[in-house]
Motif scaffolding. Structure first.
Motif, PDB file in Angstrom:
ATOM      1  N   HIS A 117       0.819  -1.208   0.000  1.00  0.00           N
ATOM      2  CA  HIS A 117       0.000   0.000   0.000  1.00  0.00           C
ATOM      3  C   HIS A 117       0.860   1.268   0.000  1.00  0.00           C
ATOM      4  N   SER A 118       0.435   2.246  -0.772  1.00  0.00           N
ATOM      5  CA  SER A 118       1.100   3.547  -0.726  1.00  0.00           C
ATOM      6  C   SER A 118       0.172   4.572  -0.070  1.00  0.00           C
ATOM      7  N   SER A 119       0.627   5.167   1.021  1.00  0.00           N
ATOM      8  CA  SER A 119      -0.190   6.177   1.708  1.00  0.00           C
ATOM      9  C   SER A 119      -0.051   7.538   1.051  1.00  0.00           C
ATOM     10  N   LEU A 120       0.852   7.627   0.104  1.00  0.00           N
ATOM     11  CA  LEU A 120       1.072   8.921  -0.548  1.00  0.00           C
ATOM     12  C   LEU A 120       1.216   8.701  -2.062  1.00  0.00           C
ATOM     13  N   PRO A 121       0.092   8.439  -2.726  1.00  0.00           N
ATOM     14  CA  PRO A 121       0.215   8.049  -4.145  1.00  0.00           C
ATOM     15  C   PRO A 121       0.694   9.166  -5.071  1.00  0.00           C
ATOM     16  N   GLU A 122       0.465  10.434  -4.714  1.00  0.00           N
ATOM     17  CA  GLU A 122       0.857  11.558  -5.594  1.00  0.00           C
ATOM     18  C   GLU A 122       0.330  11.373  -7.013  1.00  0.00           C
ATOM     19  N   LEU A 123      -0.925  10.908  -7.125  1.00  0.00           N
ATOM     20  CA  LEU A 123      -1.547  10.657  -8.432  1.00  0.00           C
ATOM     21  C   LEU A 123      -2.992  11.149  -8.382  1.00  0.00           C
ATOM     22  N   ASP A 124      -3.554  11.422  -9.568  1.00  0.00           N
ATOM     23  CA  ASP A 124      -4.979  11.700  -9.666  1.00  0.00           C
ATOM     24  C   ASP A 124      -5.652  10.405 -10.130  1.00  0.00           C
ATOM     25  N   LYS A 175      -6.734   9.967 -13.573  1.00  0.00           N
ATOM     26  CA  LYS A 175      -5.707   9.887 -14.631  1.00  0.00           C
ATOM     27  C   LYS A 175      -4.945   8.565 -14.638  1.00  0.00           C
ATOM     28  N   THR A 176      -5.190   7.678 -13.671  1.00  0.00           N
ATOM     29  CA  THR A 176      -4.476   6.390 -13.722  1.00  0.00           C
ATOM     30  C   THR A 176      -4.875   5.700 -15.025  1.00  0.00           C
ATOM     31  N   ASP A 177      -3.886   5.189 -15.736  1.00  0.00           N
ATOM     32  CA  ASP A 177      -4.087   4.761 -17.119  1.00  0.00           C
ATOM     33  C   ASP A 177      -4.054   3.231 -17.197  1.00  0.00           C
ATOM     34  N   VAL A 178      -5.224   2.638 -17.462  1.00  0.00           N
ATOM     35  CA  VAL A 178      -5.276   1.174 -17.486  1.00  0.00           C
ATOM     36  C   VAL A 178      -5.293   0.613 -18.912  1.00  0.00           C
ATOM     37  N   ARG A 179      -4.953   1.431 -19.895  1.00  0.00           N
ATOM     38  CA  ARG A 179      -4.910   0.906 -21.267  1.00  0.00           C
ATOM     39  C   ARG A 179      -3.748  -0.091 -21.406  1.00  0.00           C
ATOM     40  N   TRP A 225     -14.819  -3.770 -12.648  1.00  0.00           N
ATOM     41  CA  TRP A 225     -13.455  -4.321 -12.684  1.00  0.00           C
ATOM     42  C   TRP A 225     -12.453  -3.250 -13.100  1.00  0.00           C
ATOM     43  N   LYS A 226     -12.871  -2.372 -14.025  1.00  0.00           N
ATOM     44  CA  LYS A 226     -11.983  -1.291 -14.462  1.00  0.00           C
ATOM     45  C   LYS A 226     -11.684  -0.360 -13.271  1.00  0.00           C
ATOM     46  N   ASN A 227     -12.729  -0.023 -12.522  1.00  0.00           N
ATOM     47  CA  ASN A 227     -12.529   0.864 -11.370  1.00  0.00           C
ATOM     48  C   ASN A 227     -11.657   0.209 -10.298  1.00  0.00           C
ATOM     49  N   GLN A 228     -11.827  -1.100 -10.136  1.00  0.00           N
ATOM     50  CA  GLN A 228     -10.975  -1.805  -9.156  1.00  0.00           C
ATOM     51  C   GLN A 228      -9.513  -1.778  -9.599  1.00  0.00           C
ATOM     52  N   LEU A 229      -9.297  -1.988 -10.888  1.00  0.00           N
ATOM     53  CA  LEU A 229      -7.920  -1.985 -11.388  1.00  0.00           C
ATOM     54  C   LEU A 229      -7.300  -0.594 -11.232  1.00  0.00           C
ATOM     55  N   LYS A 230      -8.072   0.427 -11.566  1.00  0.00           N
ATOM     56  CA  LYS A 230      -7.576   1.807 -11.416  1.00  0.00           C
ATOM     57  C   LYS A 230      -7.230   2.086  -9.948  1.00  0.00           C
ATOM     58  N   THR A 231      -8.063   1.539  -9.060  1.00  0.00           N
ATOM     59  CA  THR A 231      -7.846   1.797  -7.628  1.00  0.00           C
ATOM     60  C   THR A 231      -6.592   1.079  -7.122  1.00  0.00           C
ATOM     61  N   VAL A 232      -6.336  -0.127  -7.636  1.00  0.00           N
ATOM     62  CA  VAL A 232      -5.097  -0.819  -7.240  1.00  0.00           C
ATOM     63  C   VAL A 232      -3.884  -0.004  -7.714  1.00  0.00           C
ATOM     64  N   LEU A 233      -3.961   0.497  -8.935  1.00  0.00           N
ATOM     65  CA  LEU A 233      -2.843   1.316  -9.442  1.00  0.00           C
ATOM     66  C   LEU A 233      -2.651   2.534  -8.539  1.00  0.00           C
ATOM     67  N   LEU A 255      -3.609   3.058  -5.421  1.00  0.00           N
ATOM     68  CA  LEU A 255      -3.177   2.754  -4.041  1.00  0.00           C
ATOM     69  C   LEU A 255      -1.803   2.097  -3.951  1.00  0.00           C
ATOM     70  N   THR A 256      -1.215   1.807  -5.103  1.00  0.00           N
ATOM     71  CA  THR A 256       0.175   1.339  -5.077  1.00  0.00           C
ATOM     72  C   THR A 256       1.082   2.427  -5.670  1.00  0.00           C
ATOM     73  N   GLY A 257       0.495   3.600  -5.888  1.00  0.00           N
ATOM     74  CA  GLY A 257       1.280   4.742  -6.373  1.00  0.00           C
ATOM     75  C   GLY A 257       1.843   4.517  -7.767  1.00  0.00           C
ATOM     76  N   THR A 258       1.011   3.894  -8.640  1.00  0.00           N
ATOM     77  CA  THR A 258       1.491   3.552  -9.985  1.00  0.00           C
ATOM     78  C   THR A 258       0.617   4.238 -11.029  1.00  0.00           C
ATOM     79  N   LYS A 259       1.242   4.863 -12.035  1.00  0.00           N
ATOM     80  CA  LYS A 259       0.425   5.676 -12.951  1.00  0.00           C
ATOM     81  C   LYS A 259      -0.180   4.891 -14.118  1.00  0.00           C
ATOM     82  N   ASP A 260       0.490   3.821 -14.535  1.00  0.00           N
ATOM     83  CA  ASP A 260      -0.071   3.057 -15.655  1.00  0.00           C
ATOM     84  C   ASP A 260       0.314   1.574 -15.550  1.00  0.00           C
TER      85      ASP A 260
END
Ligand SMILES: Cc1cc2nc3c(=O)[nH]c(=O)nc-3n(C[C@H](O)[C@H](O)[C@H](O)COP(=O)(O)O)c2cc1C
Length: 347
Positions: free
Chosen positions: A40-47, A50-54, A305-313, A315-320
């Protein structure tokens, strides 16, 4: 083919769908994806927006790394199911596969049950045939399966477990690998090899890779169990209800040999994210989408499922997806770690 035999094939297709919808069609054993925790990242520094699941597959960009894997065709209701799934897949820009087209070779009247592009044009469609059938049909008959439904790729499925359990199943699997090689050379569309729920080992992945296969759907154990479905229909050789390589382990075994699609027991976007973190390029699912057709919520399910994937990205501080797959922000439990270690696979 005799009419009586054709009616039996259609009945079998219908029974498969009906039995697959029962909860008793699922493995008791798990995918082993539950062994994975995210860091888990408590400080994702992401919007989040904008997390990109393409993600890309077959050289194409899709809006998320999800594939609705092949299930049905070959009886009347199957057309409705396939069109419903195709519409959702097209609207989200994700690939979609039809079920085995063997019935269509035997009876051309069944073509409309697979031919969804007449209704849903803008679709990446995957044709489907059993590997054993390659011994029965010619290269040009296999090619026409793809052409007749204007498919973009062909999935050849491996289902020796299901065949051996069925009293009427195909038991002589000699020379199947050879025929896969011939068909792959003959066709001019991409070919993917998939299991149907019992997983793929590294040895099998390596044999397929030596024929030039670059993409495998491991379809591992932990979701739909085809031996259970066949036992419900009167299976012959007892005791194989729980046979198969769990999906998480199968991903680890194959990911260094070929590009991997992970299916078999993927039941949420969070499961999908775990599969990606283990090294899969895409994840696929069958039964939840079949059920969603009956509940009239296929669009909602993909959105969820798309929203769950975006949320995992997020909450792990990952942009794409690419960064996520490289970073692998996971920790793995004892059982999966031990299994992998025993087989000489690094997590
Ligand atoms: C009703 C049903 C029919 C299926 N028929 C086929 C098929 O014709 N060809 C194929 O490759 N896989 C077939 N499958 C297997 C799925 O594509 C998938 O590999 C397997 O069900 C594991 O995924 P799941 O646990 O998400 O259901 C079928 C699955 C279901 C549920």
């Amino acid at each position: 083919m005799e009419k009586e035999e054709r009616d039996l094939t259609e009945l079998r297709k219908q029974q498969h769908v009906e039995k697959a919808l029962l909860s008793s069609s699922q493995y008791n054993k798990t995918t082993l994806l539950e062994e994975i925790d995210f860091i888990h990242s408590s400080l994702p520094e992401l919007d989040w927006e904008k997390t990109d699941v393409r993600a890309s597959l077959f050289g194409r960009k899709f809006s998320l790394p999800l594939l609705i894997t092949g299930m049905t065709g070959g009886y009347k209701k199957a057309r409705e199911i396939n069109i419903e799934l195709a519409k959702a897949a097209s609207s989200f820009n994700i690939p979609f596969g039809v079920g085995s087209q063997r019935a269509m070779i035997e009876n051309k009247d069944l073509l409309p049950t697979y031919d969804v592009k007449k209704e849903v044009e803008d679709l990446f469609l995957i044709a489907n045939i059993g590997a054993y059938q390659l011994k029965v049909y010619s290269n040009s008959q296999i090619e026409s399966l793809v052409k007749d439904i204007d498919a973009n790729a062909l999935a050849i499925h491996l289902n020796p477990l299901q065949e051996i359990i069925q009293p009427e199943g195909d038991r002589d699997w000699e020379n199947v690998l050879f025929r896969i090689g011939e068909v792959v050379d003959y066709l001019d569309v991409p070919v993917l090899i998939k299991e149907t729920g019992a997983g793929i080992s590294r040895e099998v992945a390596s044999s397929l890779a030596s024929l030039g296969i670059e993409l495998i759907d491991v379809s591992g154990a932990g979701g739909t169990s085809w031996s259970k479905i066949e036992y419900m229909r009167g299976g012959a050789i007892k005791g194989f209800e729980e046979w198969g390589i769990p999906t998480a382990l199968s991903i680890l075994l194959c990911r260094d040999v070929v590009d991997v699609i992970a299916s078999g027991g993927i039941r949420s976007g969070i499961d999908g994210a775990k599969a990606l973190a283990l090294g899969a390029r895409f994840f696929g699912s069958a039964k939840p989408f079949l059920q969603a057709v009956y509940e009239k919520r296929v669009f909602q399910l993909i959105e969820e499922w798309k929203n769950q994937l975006k949320t995992v990205l997020f909450l792990t501080g990952t942009k794409d997806i690419e960064e996520f797959r490289k970073k692998r922000p996971i920790i793995v439990g004892e059982k999966l770690y031990f299994y992998a270690k025993q087989l000489g696979v690094k997590i």
